[in-house]
Design a protein around this motif. Structure first.
Motif, short mmCIF file in Angstrom:
data_model
loop_
_atom_site.label_atom_id
_atom_site.label_comp_id
_atom_site.label_asym_id
_atom_site.label_seq_id
_atom_site.Cartn_x
_atom_site.Cartn_y
_atom_site.Cartn_z
N ALA A 109 14.54 -65.38 -20.35
CA ALA A 109 13.24 -66.01 -20.19
C ALA A 109 12.26 -65.17 -19.37
CB ALA A 109 13.40 -67.39 -19.56
N ASN A 110 12.78 -64.16 -18.64
CA ASN A 110 11.91 -63.37 -17.76
C ASN A 110 12.15 -61.88 -17.96
OD1 ASN A 110 10.70 -65.60 -15.84
ND2 ASN A 110 12.91 -66.01 -15.96
N PRO A 111 11.80 -61.34 -19.11
CA PRO A 111 12.08 -59.92 -19.39
C PRO A 111 11.29 -58.96 -18.52
CG PRO A 111 10.69 -60.87 -21.10
CD PRO A 111 11.11 -62.01 -20.23
N ASP A 112 10.18 -59.41 -17.91
CA ASP A 112 9.33 -58.52 -17.13
C ASP A 112 9.71 -58.46 -15.65
OD1 ASP A 112 7.88 -57.97 -19.41
OD2 ASP A 112 6.47 -59.63 -19.05
N LYS A 113 10.67 -59.28 -15.23
CA LYS A 113 11.07 -59.31 -13.82
C LYS A 113 12.34 -58.49 -13.61
CE LYS A 113 9.12 -63.85 -12.63
NZ LYS A 113 9.43 -65.19 -12.08
N ASP A 114 12.47 -57.97 -12.38
CA ASP A 114 13.68 -57.22 -12.00
C ASP A 114 14.67 -58.17 -11.32
OD1 ASP A 114 12.95 -54.78 -12.98
OD2 ASP A 114 11.99 -54.13 -11.11
N TYR A 115 15.94 -58.04 -11.70
CA TYR A 115 16.99 -58.89 -11.14
C TYR A 115 18.17 -58.03 -10.68
CZ TYR A 115 14.77 -63.08 -13.12
OH TYR A 115 13.91 -64.10 -13.42
N PHE A 116 18.92 -58.60 -9.75
CA PHE A 116 20.23 -58.02 -9.46
C PHE A 116 21.25 -59.15 -9.43
CE2 PHE A 116 18.46 -58.74 -5.19
CZ PHE A 116 19.47 -59.48 -4.59
N ILE A 117 22.47 -58.81 -9.82
CA ILE A 117 23.62 -59.73 -9.71
C ILE A 117 24.48 -59.21 -8.57
CG2 ILE A 117 25.84 -60.27 -10.79
CD1 ILE A 117 24.40 -60.92 -13.33
#
Length: 780
Positions: A109-117
């Motif tokens: 849903a948020n392809p433009d945001k950066d994430y980390f697991i």
């Protein structure tokens, strides 16, 4: 109404409710509360997800109940079998299954945001539970979750997958959470302080940076595995640490896998070779053995440092393959050297994996038999990785190897995982002392202090000390002054290949220290005189009474002495400084000859000892060691010890023996009196020897082991007399010089007769009763 923050969950509810109806939806608790109040007269049913953001379902229901809004509205909490949406009620943390689903949905849903697991584990969590209980351990986990929620910020997912492991998804917001980790650590320290818990908590965090490809087709399991791999790489570290699964980490991981996967081929192809680092006795400058090390020239990676490949193989468990190869190679070479008339012991390393996975006594016994070797040619060096939390296995293996005749060495004593507790239990013959204690200017004095005490402690326990990492002659001379002669290090020789070591065996004496047999360097003495040096600190603080003197055949000059030296000889510094230019002037004339003989012997042999009684009754021992000679002047190191107490104890022991001899002489005389019963009781062994003399002068003995224990059970003493007799004997055993008691005893005629018992105590030099003697006089 459907109250659920997940779009997919709401669609699933609509699918399940097949009947036509209208739905109102809420994605957070506050909105759900407002809608239920607004439509309370129209709502037929409420489907409620308890894990709502903002206000959870339980809080919302409590507020509705207070307002009376639930009297006519049925509320259905979403069942577990709907989407396996398990939620921990005490924390609201979602299940792993739900984490997979919601993390994938969030990323798509948020392809433009950066994430980390991230993947987090609490170190030594089982020890925390063992010490403080499961409930407190669970509260620690809950506090960790509260800290994650508070300091990671934003809408993030958290899942507790094990008692001590957590995973999460978070929008990066431009940075990896290193700063947040420090804040969480501070909060956890405060939590332990509030709960009076003395536990040093450590946390390892593995982080995986989600890529654009991951968002397109999210494989949450794969991303978690990457974070877990990064987290596991920290397992040999302490404290709070974070590792990111990035390109650099991947390259290191690939290199590690290349090393592990190529080991078998490397052993077969001869890429791994054994090197030997010589070990010397500095007092004699002779070779006493070597430590077997290894070098690896990898087919594609080139030369790999042991500092890199050994920890990797230990972690993977493949170190045992390498160790077995080295052991066999060493034993084969020892056999070759023996055939050439060269007998040299070799130290071989044993790791934790070897102890846990191999039958070491059987393995080494097999090597001895295979190559026809004596056990004393193999010194089993227990590396620091072998020291384990539960040391029973280590102790058992070491004891079995010791019984087979192997020498046991403890590596890196004091600098790694080894400890005094292990030293107390493991049958160690040699302590390997690492001179890393002396590295770093700020810790030089402390390091020297530790070295001095380790050497003295080991020698008092009849253990040898071998100093490793000796790089300068000053270090070697310092160790020599501390009576530590076994050494290895770059000052003597670097690790050398097999052929070079074999050439060295033909000489066995190290040329560059050949002249040092009875001397130390001028540089060392200069360092000793430097008040700011490590050697000076040891001299003044760690050696007890110590002095440096210079003897030229006529005069004995005092160069320096520490405060303990003056305390031992019972004089003030200013008095002896008057005679500093010639100490022989204060030596009584009748002792001067023996003093000079001792000085000359020390110069000739390197070591001398003198014991003298002073006019005030004190006894002092002087141990002398030759340092070096310069232009007819001989510098000597002197250790000084007051042994007056020892002489007093020996004198008192002699007196006690004389007293005991007199008691026994009287005892022998008493045994000749007809009708007399003599008692000789050994307190330590609880053994009573009774000697009886009849009217004709004939004697017979009765020996009773465990006498005090058996006395109430046997029929020797009439029951009504037992307590009084035992009480009297106990008084004498506890220190009373003399006690007497009347008691009825069983005699030869099988009848009890009244007798008077007399008991005397015999004590050792410390006043402790070790023997009781006595007699019995028949009153009837």
């Amino acid at each position: 109404m459907i109250a659920d923050h997940s779009h997919k969950d709401r669609e699933e509810i609509r699918r399940i409710i097949e009947q036509p109806c209208e739905f109102v939806e809420a994605t957070d608790g506050q909105t759900a509360l407002e809608l239920m109040e607004q439509y309370r007269d129209e709502l037929a049913m409420v489907f409620l997800n308890m894990d709502l953001p903002g206000m959870d379902g339980m809080t919302m229901l409590a507020k509705l109940k207070e307002k009376g809004c639930l009297s006519t509205i049925p509320v259905i909490v979403l069942p577990e079998d709907l989407r396996d949406l398990k939620v921990a009620p005490e924390t609201g943390v979602i299940s792993l299954e739900r984490f997979h689903l919601e993390a994938a949905e969030e990323l798509r849903a948020n392809p433009d945001k950066d994430y980390f697991i991230w993947y987090t584990g609490i170190n030594d969590f089982s020890q925390l539970i063992d010490r403080y209980g499961f409930e407190f351990g669970n509260e620690v986990a809950h506090q960790m979750i509260r800290c994650f929620r508070e300091y990671l910020g934003g809408n993030h997912l958290i899942c507790r997958i094990f008692s001590d492991c957590f995973v999460g998804l978070r929008c990066m917001e431009g940075q990896i959470p290193g700063g947040s980790l420090d804040v969480i650590r501070s909060q956890m320290d405060e939590f332990f302080l509030r709960n009076h818990c003395a536990f040093s908590m450590g946390v390892h965090v593995g982080v995986y940076h989600v890529t654009p490809e991951d968002k397109a087709t999210p494989d949450v399991g794969k991303m978690l595995a990457c974070a877990r791999t990064a987290q596991r790489s920290l397992k040999n570290t302490v404290g709070w640490n974070i590792c990111t699964y990035d390109s650099e980490f991947i390259r290191a991981l690939q290199r590690k896998q290349a090393i592990i996967g190529h080991l078998d081929q490397a052993l077969a192809a001869g890429e791994i070779s054994v090197f030997y680092q010589p070990q010397y006795d500095y007092f004699s400058s002779r070779l006493i053995g070597a430590e077997a090390l290894c070098r690896w020239k990898h087919e594609t990676l080139g030369n790999i440092s042991p500092g890199e490949f050994i920890p990797i193989l230990e972690e993977s468990g493949d170190i045992s393959k390498l160790d077995a190869f080295i052991w066999d190679t060493v034993c084969r070479k020892i056999r070759c050297w023996l055939d050439r008339g060269k007998r040299v012991p070799i130290s071989i390393n044993v790791s934790r994996c070897d102890i846990l996975n191999l039958d070491l006594p059987a393995h080494f016994s097999g090597l001895l038999k295979k190559y026809d070797l004596d056990a004393d040619l193999l010194r089993i060096e227990i590396t620091e990785t072998a020291y384990m939390e539960k040391s029973d296995k280590l102790i058992s293996v070491a004891e079995d190897l010791k019984k087979l005749g192997f020498t046991i060495e403890m590596d890196d004593f004091g600098s790694g995982f080894s400890s005094l507790n292990i030293l107390k239990d493991v049958p160690v013959d040699v302590i390997k002392l690492d001179l890393r204690f002396l590295q770093g200017e700020s810790n030089t004095n402390k390091g020297g202090n530790i070295i001095s005490y380790i050497i003295r402690m080991a020698q008092s326990m009849n253990m040898c000390v071998l100093a490793e990492g000796v790089e300068t002659r000053v270090q070697a001379d310092m160790l020599k002054s501390l009576n530590c002669g076994w050494m290895q290090g770059y000052y003597f020789a670097r690790p050398i290949c097999e052929s070079d070591f074999e050439a060295l065996l033909d000489h066995s004496v190290l040329d560059n220290v050949r002249e040092n047999r009875n001397s130390v360097s001028h540089d060392y003495v200069q360092e000793l005189l430097d008040r700011n040096s490590n050697s000076s600190y040891i001299f003044n603080c760690c050696l007890g009474g110590a002095a440096v003197v210079c003897y030229n055949g006529e005069k004995l000059e005092l160069i320096m002495a520490n405060e303990e030296a003056y305390k031992c000889i019972g004089e003030k510094r200013d008095r002896y400084m008057v005679f500093a230019k010639n100490l022989l002037e204060v030596v009584p004339a009748d002792r001067r000859q023996i003093v000079e003989q001792t000085l000359k012997k020390t110069i000739e042999t390197g070591l001398g000892k003198l014991e003298m009684e002073f006019s005030d009754g004190r006894w002092i021992v002087f141990v002398l060691r030759f340092l070096y000679a310069n232009s007819g002047e001989n510098f000597l190191f002197v250790q000084i010890e007051d042994v007056t107490d020892l002489h007093m104890m020996q004198r008192r022991l002699h007196e006690v023996k004389e007293e005991s001899r007199e008691h026994y002489e009287k005892l022998k005389m008493l045994t000749r009196i007809p009708g007399m019963v003599i008692f000789d009781y050994d307190v330590a062994s609880d053994e009573m020897v009774m000697t009886l003399t009849d009217a004709d002068g004939n004697t017979r003995q009765h020996i009773a082991a465990g006498w005090m224990e058996r006395l109430p059970k046997e029929n020797w003493i009439r029951p009504d007399s037992v307590d009084a007799l035992m009480s009297t004997i106990r008084k004498v055993c506890d220190g009373s010089a003399y006690e007497t008691v009347d008691a009825y005893a069983l005699y030869k005629d099988k009848c009890y007769h009244n007798s008077r018992y007399h008991f005397f105590s015999i004590k050792d030099s410390l006043g402790k009763v070790y023997h009781v003697i006595g007699r019995a006089d028949k009153l009837e």
